[in-house]
Design a protein around this motif. Sequence first.
Motif, short mmCIF file in Angstrom:
data_model
loop_
_atom_site.label_atom_id
_atom_site.label_comp_id
_atom_site.label_asym_id
_atom_site.label_seq_id
_atom_site.Cartn_x
_atom_site.Cartn_y
_atom_site.Cartn_z
N TRP A 227 6.91 11.08 11.56
CA TRP A 227 7.98 10.44 10.79
C TRP A 227 8.03 11.03 9.37
N HIS A 228 6.86 11.15 8.77
CA HIS A 228 6.85 11.68 7.41
C HIS A 228 7.18 13.17 7.36
N ARG A 229 6.94 13.89 8.41
CA ARG A 229 7.38 15.30 8.41
C ARG A 229 8.90 15.36 8.52
N LEU B 19 6.69 12.13 -6.76
CA LEU B 19 5.32 11.93 -6.28
C LEU B 19 5.32 11.31 -4.88
N PHE B 20 6.31 10.48 -4.61
CA PHE B 20 6.44 9.95 -3.24
C PHE B 20 6.57 11.12 -2.25
N TYR B 21 7.46 12.06 -2.61
CA TYR B 21 7.62 13.24 -1.74
C TYR B 21 6.30 14.02 -1.66
N TRP C 295 -2.16 3.79 -3.19
CA TRP C 295 -1.05 4.57 -3.75
C TRP C 295 0.20 3.70 -3.85
N HIS C 296 0.45 2.93 -2.81
CA HIS C 296 1.66 2.10 -2.82
C HIS C 296 1.54 0.88 -3.74
N ILE C 297 0.33 0.57 -4.18
CA ILE C 297 0.17 -0.47 -5.21
C ILE C 297 0.45 0.12 -6.59
N ILE D 269 16.20 4.77 4.34
CA ILE D 269 15.85 5.35 5.64
C ILE D 269 14.35 5.35 5.88
N HIS D 270 13.59 5.72 4.86
CA HIS D 270 12.15 5.83 5.08
C HIS D 270 11.52 4.48 5.37
N ASN D 271 11.83 3.50 4.50
CA ASN D 271 11.18 2.19 4.66
C ASN D 271 11.55 1.55 6.00
N GLY E 251 12.48 3.05 8.62
CA GLY E 251 11.87 3.84 9.70
C GLY E 251 10.49 3.30 10.06
N HIS E 252 9.72 2.94 9.02
CA HIS E 252 8.40 2.34 9.29
C HIS E 252 8.56 1.04 10.08
N VAL E 253 9.51 0.21 9.62
CA VAL E 253 9.63 -1.13 10.21
C VAL E 253 10.14 -1.04 11.65
N LEU F 27 5.19 -4.01 3.17
CA LEU F 27 5.92 -3.65 1.95
C LEU F 27 7.04 -2.67 2.24
N PHE F 28 7.18 -2.28 3.51
CA PHE F 28 8.34 -1.47 3.90
C PHE F 28 9.54 -2.36 4.25
N HIS F 29 9.28 -3.66 4.40
CA HIS F 29 10.33 -4.58 4.81
C HIS F 29 10.98 -5.15 3.55
N HIS G 107 -6.74 4.91 0.50
CA HIS G 107 -5.98 5.66 -0.50
C HIS G 107 -4.49 5.35 -0.40
N HIS G 108 -3.99 5.34 0.82
CA HIS G 108 -2.56 5.10 1.01
C HIS G 108 -2.18 3.69 0.55
N TRP G 109 -2.99 2.72 0.87
CA TRP G 109 -2.73 1.35 0.41
C TRP G 109 -2.67 1.32 -1.13
N MET H 77 3.02 13.41 -2.48
CA MET H 77 1.79 12.84 -1.91
C MET H 77 1.89 12.79 -0.39
N HIS H 78 3.05 12.39 0.12
CA HIS H 78 3.20 12.31 1.58
C HIS H 78 3.30 13.69 2.20
N GLN H 79 3.89 14.63 1.51
CA GLN H 79 3.92 16.02 2.01
C GLN H 79 2.49 16.53 2.17
N ILE I 171 2.55 8.78 15.08
CA ILE I 171 3.98 8.80 14.72
C ILE I 171 4.16 8.81 13.20
N PHE I 172 3.17 8.31 12.47
CA PHE I 172 3.27 8.29 11.00
C PHE I 172 3.55 9.70 10.47
N TYR I 173 2.76 10.64 10.96
CA TYR I 173 2.86 12.01 10.42
C TYR I 173 4.16 12.66 10.86
CU1 CUO Z 1 3.45 5.86 2.28
CU2 CUO Z 1 5.85 6.09 4.53
O1 CUO Z 1 5.36 5.78 2.57
O2 CUO Z 1 3.96 5.72 4.21
#
Ligand code: CUO
Length: 631
Positions: free
Chosen positions: A365-367, A201-203, A178-180, A325-327, A329-331, A51-53, A174-176, A205-207, A361-363
């Motif tokens: 990247w999100h930092r 909330l995107f900012y 959240w994005h639903i 940029i964020h999405n 970055g994941h891909v 879902l980042f693509h 939880h993360h799955w 929750m990930h923070q 790398i997830f953390y």
């Molecule tokens: Cu939830 Cu980057 O958005 O992982």
Amino acid sequence: MVLDTVEKQLRVLPLFEYASISTKEKFALKVHRDPKLQGLGVLGRGQLFSLFHAEHLAEATKLYEVLIGAKTFEEFLDLCHQVRDFVSEGLYVYAVSVAILHRPDCKGVSLPPIQEIFPDKFMPVQTMYDAYKEAWLNPNKEEDIIVDMQSTGNILDPEYNLAYYREDIGINAHHWHWHIVYPATWRPEVIGKIKDRKGELFYYMHQQMCARYDCERLSNGMPRMEPFRNFHDTLEGYSSHLSSSINGLPYPSRPEGMTLQDLKEVSIQDLERWRDRISDAIHIGHVEDENGSHVPLDEARGIDVLGALVEASYESINQAFYGSIHNWGHVITARVQDPDGRYHLNPGVMSDTATSLRDPIFYRWHRFIDNMFQNYKETLPHYNHSDLEFAGVEITKVLVRAKHTNNIDTFKSNSLLDLSHAYEFGRTGAVKVRFNHLNHEEFDYKIQVENHTSKTKPATVRIFMAPKYDELGNELNTKNLRRLMIEMDKFHAEFYPGHNYIVRHSKNSSVTISSARSFGQLAHGEGVNEHANEYCSCGWPDHLLVPRGNENGMPFHLFVMLTDWLQDQVGDHGKTGMCTDAVSYCGAKDQLYPDRRPMGFPFDRDIEEEHLSDWLLPNMKDVLITVTHHE
Ligand code: CUO
């Protein structure tokens, strides 16, 4: 036919069973396909959905909008059955889940846990093989089979010390979810439901996920993470040991030392350009929309605008200019092993919201993403006394009541995951995996409050925790401490004139999910009713509410603050009583985010004072507690 909630629940569950396996309707349905489903199936079966693509998400959006738009519950089920066999398995489960969460006639229907739908996203492939072998070798078809989860490495890789956190089933689930609950492409004008403060909330929750990760690192005697900084730096290695059961291919391992590569859809230069444009916008205090008008990054809306722009979601003010940029970055990280697709590899775990938290790398990247938000927050004035105070209300005492006062014990526990709804084992007994996870003893906060006024004071009680010392044993100053503050709970309480005393149990935390019901429980109608909280699939797992701490009793700040609820309330909270279980990180369904203050308040902005104790007001209390880990 009018169905009650339990009947609907029972009809919905099979939509998710054996999601990796073709259904029997496959051939029959090719000749009967609703025209509304035309154009779907570009990402076909056997292909991994991300879902980042952007293209995957566009297709999933089309499907969930069709499913939400189905006139009746029967039509909705029919469309699900039709589409199941020609779209990507992951895309199907995502879109059907989004639809169930948002269709009015699915009120009260719960989603089965994603870990039971796609166990292959949650456990090493060796464990899946063990389960198959045991099922094959065990002739007694009635008995349950239990196999143990295998590890994914050892301490030759120091990061392995954090594997229990990164690979925890609960946080990945939880993360799955959240994005639903917050699809990046959600179009309120089409679907008619707002997602209040979604960018913010995107900012937040990930923070918080990053802050919790750093608390966990310090608990393990490890330094806080190094944020991702430079698109040309080499990356750390990671091997998930996951293999996708929809196409049999592994999620590829990433050897240490690789660097990000251009993809045909997006280049490193694109990401750098977007980073620089966002950074410029933060420094000049506004972003430009598609017509060239300035949209201020002000105190009221700035973080929400920025969150949408960085993610980037449908609400992004100008995706053509600020990009995504964020999405991406994941891909781009997930495709580092095979950027031009010449080896037909699956993408790595970073591309999937159910697996990305596993990778260190997830953390980082999100930092990196969070640092953009923090750069913006640093442009805002410090909170002054009138922002922070609650006149006439004083916290006189705070303590944690557990086996030992002001100490919380943590330890490892076992749980079971049932594989029987995802795979056909040819037996009536279940096949389950036993896995280890961090856990903590239950505890209460006891808070003593003096109301010096003559009126009852409704208050919001805000509770945070953060480690006292950094990796070198130095006391953390407020600049660093505020970024490690993890929300533990937030709730409403009334304080009468005079002396008050409240007790709050850890299980009631507004951060955690109270109970995620398994496939089996839902099939038996357990907890299924029209008041069940659909959002309840989203929420931090209770077993990870408290960081691990260490064997010696790791010192933590326990910070409690009371604010004026009359100023904090948003008006409609509690209107429907729907899903107010894990509101801190997940919000409340179809309602405004139930707190007017900025998310993370009061630690979302810099604090002028070096020491927390110099900043405290009577409506705040900071006490020292310990968290002791027992192996
Ligand atoms: Cu939830 Cu980057 O958005 O992982």
